[in-house]
Write a protein that holds these residues in place. Structure first.
Motif, PDB file in Angstrom:
ATOM      1  N   ARG A 110       0.833  -1.215   0.000  1.00 38.00           N
ATOM      2  CA  ARG A 110       0.000   0.000   0.000  1.00 38.00           C
ATOM      3  C   ARG A 110       0.860   1.254   0.000  1.00 38.00           C
ATOM      4  O   ARG A 110       0.518   2.255  -0.635  1.00 38.00           O
ATOM      5  N   LEU A 113       1.999   1.754  -3.510  1.00 34.06           N
ATOM      6  CA  LEU A 113       0.897   2.298  -4.312  1.00 34.06           C
ATOM      7  C   LEU A 113       0.656   3.772  -3.986  1.00 34.06           C
ATOM      8  O   LEU A 113       0.296   4.548  -4.871  1.00 34.06           O
ATOM      9  N   ILE A 144      -7.296   2.349  -9.683  1.00 32.92           N
ATOM     10  CA  ILE A 144      -6.559   1.772  -8.557  1.00 32.92           C
ATOM     11  C   ILE A 144      -7.219   2.183  -7.242  1.00 32.92           C
ATOM     12  O   ILE A 144      -7.423   1.353  -6.347  1.00 32.92           O
TER      13      ILE A 144
END
Length: 190
Positions: A110, A113, A144
């Protein structure tokens, strides 16, 4: 701002600070003392970590060592992970310590990302020649983000299996949560 803050808010605050300061080894009151937007975010994060009874050492949060997956509060999560695991290739059952490792791996992903999703934040204005690239990356980022809703909800569940909530007033009183207009502080320091 909502009346109650949750583990999802803690996660968002962590990721927000990460976008301002990507090297968590440098996160400290001393490091941020001359940068008010980062300082406020850090103080809020520490207050939320304390409220959720999590380690205030960011490294111990990131590595998932705060999770004792063998305790009863993680029973529902263990069962959920078993139901949603690849049963065909599973070597064994999900045991408690795997939950902390799963959290660490998922949070690491995460965090990566978060870096990708903040790519277009550097652009205030884009030239005509860069507009196509901006539109394409924005479109991908939107997809996303939609996929991350469930992912972030699961990470928040790992952070707080009891799904605790706190009012801003509680956080201010008990954990020195800075209740300030962060948007205005951001504007004043831009």
């Amino acid at each position: 701002m909502r009346k109650k803050l949750t583990a999802e808010d803690l996660l968002k605050l962590f990721l927000d600070l990460l976008s301002f300061s990507p090297d968590i080894k440098e996160w400290s009151l001393e490091e941020f003392q001359y940068n008010e937007p980062r300082l406020i975010r850090y103080q809020r994060l520490i207050a939320l970590l304390q409220a959720f009874k999590l380690p205030t050492d960011i490294h111990n949060f990131v590595d998932g060592s705060f999770i004792d997956g063998t305790t009863d509060i993680y029973t529902e999560i263990r069962e959920y992970m078993m139901r949603n695991n690849d049963t065909e290739n599973r070597v064994g059952d999900i045991i408690g310590y795997d939950i902390g490792e799963a959290f660490a791996g998922m949070l690491e992903y995460r965090m990566k990302l978060n870096n990708v999703l903040s790519h277009n934040q550097q652009y205030f204005l884009v030239s005509h020649s860069h507009r196509y690239a901006y539109i394409q990356t924005s479109g991908i980022n939107k997809k996303i983000k939609e996929e991350l809703i469930e992912y972030d909800t699961f990470l928040a569940w790992l952070i707080s299996p009891e799904k605790k909530t706190f009012t801003i007033k509680e956080l201010e009183k008990s954990f020195n949560y800075p209740n300030v207009d962060l948007d205005q502080i951001d504007m004043d320091n831009w």
